[in-house]
Write an enzyme that holds these catalytic residues in place. Structure first.
Site, PDB file in Angstrom:
ATOM      1  N   TRP A 120       4.267 -60.564  32.573  1.00 10.75           N
ATOM      2  CA  TRP A 120       3.849 -59.717  31.445  1.00 10.75           C
ATOM      3  C   TRP A 120       4.855 -59.917  30.299  1.00 10.75           C
ATOM      4  CZ3 TRP A 120       5.709 -54.167  30.696  1.00 10.75           C
ATOM      5  CH2 TRP A 120       5.026 -53.541  29.656  1.00 10.75           C
ATOM      6  N   ASP A 153       6.209 -53.373  39.691  1.00  5.82           N
ATOM      7  CA  ASP A 153       5.557 -52.896  38.477  1.00  5.82           C
ATOM      8  C   ASP A 153       4.054 -52.884  38.741  1.00  5.82           C
ATOM      9  OD1 ASP A 153       4.744 -52.185  36.010  1.00  5.82           O
ATOM     10  OD2 ASP A 153       5.247 -54.069  35.023  1.00  5.82           O
ATOM     11  N   LYS A 212      -4.892 -48.558  32.671  1.00 12.34           N
ATOM     12  CA  LYS A 212      -6.106 -49.310  33.024  1.00 12.34           C
ATOM     13  C   LYS A 212      -6.970 -48.537  34.002  1.00 12.34           C
ATOM     14  CE  LYS A 212      -3.395 -52.220  31.098  1.00 12.34           C
ATOM     15  NZ  LYS A 212      -3.298 -53.296  30.196  1.00 12.34           N
TER      16      LYS A 212
HETATM   17  C1  LIG Z   1       2.412 -55.925  34.425  1.00 12.67           C
HETATM   18  C2  LIG Z   1       2.316 -54.795  33.457  1.00 12.67           C
HETATM   19  N1  LIG Z   1       3.245 -53.851  33.480  1.00 12.67           N
HETATM   20  C3  LIG Z   1       3.205 -52.807  32.655  1.00 12.67           C
HETATM   21  C4  LIG Z   1       2.202 -52.680  31.726  1.00 12.67           C
HETATM   22  C5  LIG Z   1       2.311 -51.478  30.869  1.00 12.67           C
HETATM   23  O1  LIG Z   1       1.206 -50.872  30.386  1.00 12.67           O
HETATM   24  P1  LIG Z   1       1.280 -49.397  29.833  1.00 12.67           P
HETATM   25  O2  LIG Z   1       2.582 -49.199  29.189  1.00 12.67           O
HETATM   26  O3  LIG Z   1       0.127 -49.304  28.902  1.00 12.67           O
HETATM   27  O4  LIG Z   1       1.082 -48.516  31.013  1.00 12.67           O
HETATM   28  C6  LIG Z   1       1.204 -53.660  31.641  1.00 12.67           C
HETATM   29  C7  LIG Z   1       0.156 -53.596  30.647  1.00 12.67           C
HETATM   30  O5  LIG Z   1      -0.509 -54.529  30.283  1.00 12.67           O
HETATM   31  C8  LIG Z   1       1.258 -54.743  32.552  1.00 12.67           C
HETATM   32  O6  LIG Z   1       0.327 -55.699  32.564  1.00 12.67           O
END
Ligand SMILES: Cc1ncc(COP(=O)(O)O)c(C=O)c1O
Length: 426
Positions: free
Chosen positions: A155, A236, A272
């Site tokens: 990410w 994560d 999500k």
């Molecule tokens: C691997 C991963 N970690 C963390 C996130 C964090 O998303 P958010 O801050 O919207 O919860 C994402 C979002 O795309 C992700 O793909």
């Protein structure tokens, strides 16, 4: 002496004139930061007047009409919350809404997890998954001085968040372009040669950006090396339930590590799987060895959180808490979660079928084998450029596509564009 005379006398005593020019700007030396690649792609997409444009960049769910989808269960929970006469807007505790964090811990670890039964865990509400990664990173930067290994690729924000927290960021190989799958041997070799006690950042399901997850047997080998080397796992988890439609299956890797007696961190996001992107709703779960350690860890997380955001926001946490703690709403969420997961799985199959029909050169089975929001197509940056400029299809230059951006109205057009670039652009 009048008040004015007193001011004049102080000014003349200190040699001050009582008026001044604007001086040199503090901001003269601030260079322009590079734009965030994904948000920039979105800006380009929005500015494109072509009516057939397709956005496969952004990692957010879209329905069959290409529109954002507010889950009906979320609408229901919102109404219940808003109509509650006892609702107030007081601050939450520093570690968040207790009914939310307790339910989040159980969602990821399972109700009968040894860590839950033995009361050796912490759940701390965060600013979505990003905030959970950031808070976990800040904690590790203070209490586990060691390099952190992130997957290559990963990410886009991992490196930035960990580096910003002061951790030394290193990489372990993850993607094998030849098999368009997991680089298991290279991954294990790197973890084996990492300094003992390193932090290992892992995606438990729906790896972003590749969509390639280790099998249960592969997870066992990864866990074995992490144990042998006294590494520390930091999961994560941004896609629990969204990946396969099954919450327990998507939490399998985390639960396996906990069953094996690991201490660990897990960042959870409700962006999500409940679609609460903008509400910034997440949780950092920590598994310790003893309840006393959990109490100490909680106190330190609160200290860090206080300095960063004071308290987390309430609305998203109230929605999630209501859904997770009410049997009927939970059941409805399961159905809606599966609707999202299944639509994405269907799009994978349809894209694969369209490419097979077109006879697109190369192998495309990885599109159906991969899991979750993204597919790592294997397209190169030149091919991506042509897709954007000639076909108005927007995707990141590593060839990652968000499957949620596809629907029955645009999938054929995308398959034909992909077919053309594969045949004509090297
Ligand atoms: C691997 C991963 N970690 C963390 C996130 C964090 O998303 P958010 O801050 O919207 O919860 C994402 C979002 O795309 C992700 O793909």
């Amino acid at each position: 002496m009048t008040a004015g005379e007193r001011v004049s006398s102080i000014a003349s005593h200190l040699g001050l004139k009582g008026k001044m020019d604007a001086g040199v700007s503090v901001f003269n030396n601030v260079p322009m930061a590079p734009p965030d690649p994904i948000l920039h792609l979105n800006t380009l997409y929005k500015a494109d007047p072509n009516p057939h444009k397709i956005n496969l960049g952004v990692g957010a769910y879209r329905d069959e009409q290409g529109k954002p989808w507010v889950l009906p269960v979320v609408r229901k929970a919102e109404h219940i919350i808003i109509e509650d006469p006892a609702l107030d807007h007081e601050y939450l505790p520093i570690d968040g809404l207790k009914t939310f964090t307790e339910a989040s811990v159980r969602l990821i670890l399972g109700k009968s997890s040894p860590a839950v039964l033995e009361n050796r865990y912490v759940g701390c509400q965060t600013i979505s998954g990003s905030g959970a990664v950031r808070l976990g990173a800040a904690f590790l930067a203070r209490f586990r001085k060691a390099p952190i290994y992130i997957s290559k690729p990963t990410w886009g924000n991992h490196r930035a968040i960990f580096a910003d927290a002061g951790l030394e960021v290193r990489e372990y190989p993850y993607w094998n372009p030849e098999v368009r799958g997991l680089a298991l041997k290279e991954l294990l070799d790197t973890l084996k040669s990492a300094p003992n006690g390193s932090i290992i950042c892992l995606h438990p399901c729906a790896h972003n950006p590749t969509g390639v997850d280790p099998t249960p047997e592969e997870w066992k080998l990864i866990a074995e090396v992490i144990r042998d080397k006294s590494h520390f796992p930091f999961f994560d988890c941004a896609y629990q339930g969204f990946a396969s439609g099954d919450l327990d299956r998507d939490a399998g890797a985390v639960r396996y590590f906990v069953e094996q007696g690991f201490e660990l961190l897990v960042a959870q996001s409700y962006s999500k799987n409940i679609g609460l992107y903008g509400e910034r709703t997440g949780c950092l779960t920590v598994v310790t060895r003893t309840p006393e350690q959990a109490t100490a860890v909680r106190s330190q997380l609160c200290k860090l959180q206080r300095a960063m955001i004071s308290m987390p926001p309430a609305f998203g946490a109230r929605i999630v808490s209501m859904i997770l703690n009410d049997e009927k709403l939970f059941g409805q969420w399961m159905v809606e979660l599966k609707t999202m997961a299944d639509r994405i799985i269907t799009m994978r199959r349809e894209l694969f079928n369209a490419l097979s029909e077109l006879g697109t050169p190369g192998t495309w089975k990885h599109i159906v084998d991969q899991i979750g929001m993204f597919s790592y197509t294997g397209l190169n940056a030149n091919q991506v450029k042509v897709l954007i400029e000639k076909y108005h299809v927007y995707l990141t230059d590593n060839g990652r596509i968000s499957m949620a951006g596809l629907n029955s109205g645009n999938i054929r057009r995308f398959a034909e564009a992909l077919d053309w670039v594969v045949r004509n652009v090297k």
